[in-house]
Design an enzyme around this catalytic site. Structure first.
Site, short mmCIF file in Angstrom:
data_model
loop_
_atom_site.label_atom_id
_atom_site.label_comp_id
_atom_site.label_asym_id
_atom_site.label_seq_id
_atom_site.Cartn_x
_atom_site.Cartn_y
_atom_site.Cartn_z
N ASN A 9 -17.85 21.27 39.78
CA ASN A 9 -17.67 20.73 40.99
C ASN A 9 -17.91 19.83 41.82
OD1 ASN A 9 -19.09 21.25 43.43
ND2 ASN A 9 -20.97 22.08 42.83
N LYS A 11 -18.32 18.60 44.83
CA LYS A 11 -19.40 18.55 45.90
C LYS A 11 -18.76 17.41 47.20
CE LYS A 11 -23.05 18.68 42.77
NZ LYS A 11 -24.68 18.37 42.30
N HIS A 94 -25.05 27.73 45.35
CA HIS A 94 -25.33 26.82 44.83
C HIS A 94 -26.78 25.74 45.38
CE1 HIS A 94 -25.86 22.33 43.96
NE2 HIS A 94 -24.23 23.06 42.90
N GLU A 96 -27.68 23.49 46.47
CA GLU A 96 -28.10 22.41 46.94
C GLU A 96 -27.89 23.41 48.30
OE1 GLU A 96 -24.64 20.36 45.79
OE2 GLU A 96 -26.65 19.54 44.28
N GLU A 166 -28.81 27.30 36.64
CA GLU A 166 -29.10 25.61 37.50
C GLU A 166 -30.33 25.60 37.59
OE1 GLU A 166 -24.50 23.85 38.55
OE2 GLU A 166 -25.53 24.53 39.96
N GLY A 172 -27.88 16.84 39.34
CA GLY A 172 -27.94 15.32 39.30
C GLY A 172 -28.95 14.39 38.50
N SER A 212 -27.09 17.95 34.36
CA SER A 212 -26.22 17.22 33.60
C SER A 212 -26.20 17.45 32.89
CB SER A 212 -28.25 16.38 33.86
OG SER A 212 -28.64 16.28 34.98
#
Ligand code: PEP
Length: 249
Positions: A9, A11, A94, A96, A166, A172, A212
């Site tokens: 991904n 992003k 996702h 985010e 996730e 991240g 990560s």
């Protein structure tokens, strides 16, 4: 050997020329890879990257899409437009999108059903916040997101769905769930799929881990019984880090 699925991904990173360069390197370096591969560039690079990965073993994915087919939805991108660009897979839910852009399970579910109706594959992301994990609610959160995200999805269409677990606190941040902790949630989600769709679907569904993932932890994660691949963010931005993950075995 299990069927592993490694997805990158990208992003909101990379201009078209930067995306093209990475895509070309990945196509060359993954051509002898044994697993299923995907790259998900930003919308503006889909056409450029699509032309490069076409006829390779790397699928083209989008990072999101609108919940409606078309119409007055300023700033949104529709499933029809994605298909027109050759997109094969869409990442939905996702963290985010859930936590920064406040997408809820009902909206994500609408997108899941729309993508499947139009023949796309879906990666449905689920995962708990740190406070939810600390409150002992990780399983419950993942179950709810799975059940609500898949509402209305037939057993036949489930074959085009991958789940990506996730944990939000691992995305991240450099903090990875231990392979054991991740595997425990994957096993739980597999059971949830079994309750919804039966034993065959539960055995066959691909559940990726994301958070990560790096070249030095990929093999340990993939060695776990219920971890069938990875959804990779930061380490997907360079061939030097994505290829060793994609070729963990
Ligand atoms: C992601 O955003 O899907 C992700 C897993 O990011 P990272 O690998 O950077 O944690």
């Amino acid at each position: 050997m299990r069927n592993y699925y490694i997805a990158g991904n990208w992003k909101m990173h990379k201009t078209r020329s930067e995306a093209a360069e990475l895509a070309k390197t990945l196509v060359a370096q993954l051509k002898d890879g044994k697993h299923k591969y995907l790259v998900a560039p930003t919308f503006t690079s889909l056409e450029t990257v699509g032309a490069i990965v076409k006829e390779s073993n790397v699928l083209l994915g989008a990072q999101n899409m609108a919940a409606e087919e078309q119409g007055a939805h300023t700033g949104e991108v529709s499933v029809l437009q994605l298909k027109d660009l050759g997109v094969q897979v869409v990442i939905l839910g996702h963290s985010e999108r859930r936590h920064v852009y406040k997408e809820n399970d009902a909206l994500i579910n609408k997108k899941v059903n729309l993508a499947l109706k139009h023949g796309l594959e879906v990666i449905l992301c689920i995962g708990e916040l740190l406070e939810e994990r600390e409150a002992g609610k990780a399983e419950q959160v993942c179950e709810t997101q799975t059940v609500k995200g898949l509402a209305g999805v037939s057993a036949a269409d489930l074959a085009r769905v991958t789940i990506a677990y996730e944990p939000v606190w691992a995305i991240g941040t450099g903090k990875t769930a231990t392979p054991e902790d991740a595997d425990a949630i994957h096993a739980y989600v597999r059971k949830v799929i079994g309750k919804l769709y039966g034993a065959d679907a539960s055995a066959q569904i691909i559940i990726q881990y994301g958070g990560s993932v790096k070249p030095d932890n990929a093999a340990q994660l993939m060695a776990k019984e219920n971890i069938d691949g990875a959804l990779v963010g930061g380490a997907a931005l360079k061939a030097d880090t994505f290829v060793p993950i994609a070729k963990f075995s």
